[in-house]
Design a protein around this motif. Sequence first.
Motif, short mmCIF file in Angstrom:
data_model
loop_
_atom_site.label_atom_id
_atom_site.label_comp_id
_atom_site.label_asym_id
_atom_site.label_seq_id
_atom_site.Cartn_x
_atom_site.Cartn_y
_atom_site.Cartn_z
N LEU A 59 0.82 -1.21 0.00
CA LEU A 59 0.00 0.00 0.00
C LEU A 59 0.85 1.26 0.00
O LEU A 59 1.54 1.57 0.98
N GLN A 60 0.79 1.98 -1.11
CA GLN A 60 1.43 3.28 -1.19
C GLN A 60 0.49 4.35 -0.64
O GLN A 60 -0.72 4.24 -0.77
N ALA A 61 1.06 5.38 -0.02
CA ALA A 61 0.32 6.54 0.49
C ALA A 61 -0.46 6.23 1.77
O ALA A 61 -1.38 6.97 2.12
N ALA A 62 -0.11 5.17 2.47
CA ALA A 62 -0.62 4.99 3.84
C ALA A 62 0.16 5.93 4.76
O ALA A 62 1.34 6.21 4.53
N THR A 63 -0.48 6.42 5.81
CA THR A 63 0.21 7.28 6.76
C THR A 63 0.60 6.46 7.99
O THR A 63 -0.21 5.70 8.53
N VAL A 64 1.84 6.61 8.42
CA VAL A 64 2.38 5.92 9.58
C VAL A 64 2.83 6.99 10.57
O VAL A 64 3.68 7.82 10.25
N ARG A 65 2.27 6.96 11.78
CA ARG A 65 2.47 8.04 12.74
C ARG A 65 2.89 7.49 14.10
O ARG A 65 2.33 6.50 14.57
N VAL A 66 3.88 8.15 14.73
CA VAL A 66 4.25 7.90 16.13
C VAL A 66 3.44 8.87 16.95
O VAL A 66 3.71 10.08 16.95
N LEU A 67 2.42 8.37 17.65
CA LEU A 67 1.46 9.25 18.29
C LEU A 67 2.09 10.17 19.33
O LEU A 67 1.79 11.36 19.40
N GLU A 68 2.99 9.61 20.15
CA GLU A 68 3.55 10.41 21.24
C GLU A 68 4.43 11.55 20.74
O GLU A 68 4.59 12.57 21.42
N LEU A 69 5.00 11.39 19.53
CA LEU A 69 5.88 12.43 18.99
C LEU A 69 5.20 13.26 17.91
O LEU A 69 5.78 14.25 17.43
N ASN A 70 4.00 12.85 17.50
CA ASN A 70 3.29 13.50 16.39
C ASN A 70 4.18 13.55 15.15
O ASN A 70 4.18 14.52 14.41
N ARG A 71 4.93 12.47 14.93
CA ARG A 71 5.78 12.33 13.75
C ARG A 71 5.07 11.43 12.75
O ARG A 71 4.54 10.37 13.11
N GLU A 72 5.09 11.81 11.49
CA GLU A 72 4.31 11.08 10.49
C GLU A 72 5.08 10.99 9.18
O GLU A 72 5.76 11.93 8.76
N VAL A 73 4.96 9.84 8.51
CA VAL A 73 5.50 9.68 7.17
C VAL A 73 4.44 8.98 6.31
O VAL A 73 3.49 8.40 6.83
N THR A 74 4.65 9.03 5.02
CA THR A 74 3.77 8.36 4.07
C THR A 74 4.53 7.23 3.39
O THR A 74 5.70 7.39 3.01
N THR A 75 3.89 6.09 3.23
CA THR A 75 4.57 4.94 2.64
C THR A 75 4.88 5.18 1.17
O THR A 75 4.17 5.88 0.46
N GLY A 76 5.98 4.55 0.73
CA GLY A 76 6.42 4.69 -0.65
C GLY A 76 5.74 3.71 -1.57
O GLY A 76 4.78 3.01 -1.22
#
Length: 939
Positions: A59-76
Amino acid sequence: MKTAKSLLSLAIACVVTAHTGLALAQASASNNAPATARATSQLGSVTGRVINQATGSLLQAATVRVLELNREVTTGRDGSFVLTNIPAGNYTLEVNYGGLDSQRLPMTITAGRSLRQDIRLTSARYGVEEMLVTGRAEGFASTINLQRNADSLRTVVSADALGQIREGNIGDALVRLPGLSVETRAGVQRTATIRGLAPQYNTVTVDGLRMTNVDGNRDIALDSFPANLLARVEVIKAPTPDMSADAIGGTVDLVTRSAYDRDGRTFDVQLGTTLNDIRDSWNKQAGITLGDTFGENRQFGLLGSVFYFRDERGYDVVDTAYTVSSADSFFINRSLYYDRDEMKDKVGAGLMFDYRPSDDTSAYIKAIYHYDFRELWRRGTDYRPNPATQFDVTPDAGSSTGGRVDSIVFYREPKNVFQMYTAGIEHRTGDWVLDGRLGYSKAKKDYPTTLQVVNSFNGVNLTYDRSDRDFPVFTVDNAVDLSNPSSVAFRQFDTNQVPRVEDELSVDVNALREFNTGRFPWSIKTGFRATIKDASQAQPDTVRYSGLTGVSAASLLEYYSNSDFMSESNGRAQLLPFFPDWRKYLELQQTNPSAFTQNAAAQLFSAETLANADFTIGEDILATYIMGTVDIDKLTLLGGVRVETTSIDSQANEVAVDNGQITDITRVSDSNEYTNVLPSLHLRYAAMDDQLIVRSSISKAISRPPPGDLIPSKQENAQLNQRIIGNPALEPAESINYDLTAEYFLPPLGVISAGAFYKDIDNFVFSSSRIASDGVDERTRINGDGGKVRGLEFVWSQDLTFLPGLLSGLGVEANYTWLDSEGVYPGRDDDLPLVNSPDYIINGILSYAQGPFSMRISMNKMPDRLESVGGREALDKYNAASTVWDLAFKYRVLDQHNIFFNVKNLTNEPTVQFQGSRDNPTSVVYYGTQYTLGVDLSF
């Protein structure tokens, strides 16, 4: 610039770019070594892939987030993600993908180590059964997620939508997109107009690299790429600085498939056949795709695909031309009725090899090949009243004396070959991502056989009745008997070849640096691209014969009838019962060439055509850019600038004619160079838990003139009293583009969006003509004074799963585009739009899926649109309004196989062009309805 000089510049620029990137990395590492060492010892990372549990798709364009840090990336592209610089500790990882259920997973980050975490998403609402019905839900989800998380405004055509293509033509999938209109040529959807901008203002790319083209323009034919090799198509309407800026309207990017698109083996087979009802002929198609990953750690991927399409079709045409008086009275000076038959063999093949030794490094090699060979012939009857003797002219009728009726056969064997080879590598080291790519593409067209033979009935007095404007009827008023073959006279026999080749070499290098340690993550990216294009055209075999000796024209005839010809005319459209037999003429030319003679006019035409077609042109583009991205909570800012320098060298013949004789042929060279600075700024704001996305952008783009317009030629055509002058001084069109769009994503799967855009264009290119001092119609391409396009786009796409019972299988995709364009044309003071820009576009799709069955009915509606500009309103030409309906059915068998049945052009809508008003059609073409039946097998 010469190729050697361009290659030297390319090599230097690549070295400088690579050296600069390494220097920046080393400086960063050196200046921060102590602090970095201490910080790194306390930090870790997490990497992994996101997979659709039901289908195995990555799955491309899924969002993966570390909730405690509010850090987010999108899958390639391969579903992978990397989150770096995470302090050691316990966290919650949240994964979201529209259409599937979110997941939250606890994770522990260990200092100095990388955690591997693969996530498989499921759906309580869309179970395995729904996901496997047609791929519709998964394809729709892919489209929604890619659009939602994209850096800039774009529209995506999913693999499922591409699966509805049954003849390998990508244009069929694009025609339903918002803001797009696709013009039909020879019965297929060929070229795309984006947001009211004609094909020359848009770019077609393959994985971001431009396609080559053999037609001397930039109108890339969408059926010249094998659709079976595509994972999806993206229409990018607001390019970022790391993309080619040659796209005022937009870019159509063809994204190719990979073995890493799925978690597991890919083995698909497609078989089908199509009935073309206008000729009762059958097409055949077959394709196979096989891909898998292998190796101890699945580090190798290989995917191959082959597609074959055999097309046998025909269609019916009437082309009409007019003599227009100063009072705008229309008199028909010719009506050519013809039926065209076509046999086409297309083969598309591709091989994609991937190598991924680690999560940080990937490399690939891709080879793409497309072969298109056709046999085209048409038999036509050309009614040619004499405008010099016209009388009794009314809006519905007219008469003349001394006209003629021609019997014409045209035969051609165009062979088109497109091939593309790319190799690339990407490597992540810490917070740096470096990538490079080398690409080569070549397009070649030649004609093993091309000829046209014309016989004539001369001295014909004709009266026409055009009470039905689409189908004028002609009556002979004197003793000429059009049914008597012995009365026919040989007029001319033409053979010519126009071989053309275009190739392009490109290299690009990019460096991305991420900064993820502060509150607001940001990145900076820079890169360089060079493209070197060469194109040439020549005519090694061009001749016109005007006389036939020792053989009668009647002995070289073919008797032919088609009772179904132009049945829509109710008998008004009439063909002669015999035509020149091109096979007999070709055999006679080969066995007894002395049977053909040339008069002075034929000799002049042959010499002019040979000289006019011979040209070469080179176009080298050196581009560099820098851009930055920063995330400020829910706001993302992306801005930068791209600089492109274009160098053009060309050679052609300048032909001088005096009193029917060529007096001089001079080889002329020319060169030009220009630089464009192209800034852009893009804003993306997410609200309401990412359900609402607001985008805004301002960007500058260009559109380079077509290569065929830039050659320094002076082409004389004494027969037409016409002179075509090339214009190497043409400037690229430039545009400032403004975009504002709001998208609201509906749970579980849907979107409602509204957008506005405005384009302020300078130097658009159009055709200009004048009568020169020697009385010749002199034509050239020039830059216009300016133009504007403004528009609104509305989209509603949703699966209506909230409805009760069987109604929950309904889905809707609807879009409406309103366009208002202005073109400023020298010599015209009235308000005119830009060429090919419709006032509106309406698309609608109603779909239904329940159990193993799915269907969709789709509609595309467009109004009249300007096709070319004349000296006044009565001479302007238009493409007429059209409404086209299609149907598609699919039934699942044994969980993974599908039987499909499609109906294209359900109501047999014609393609019509007219001059001045719809009362004066210049072309009416009926392509008929097509019925396709086949199977998709997945193993």
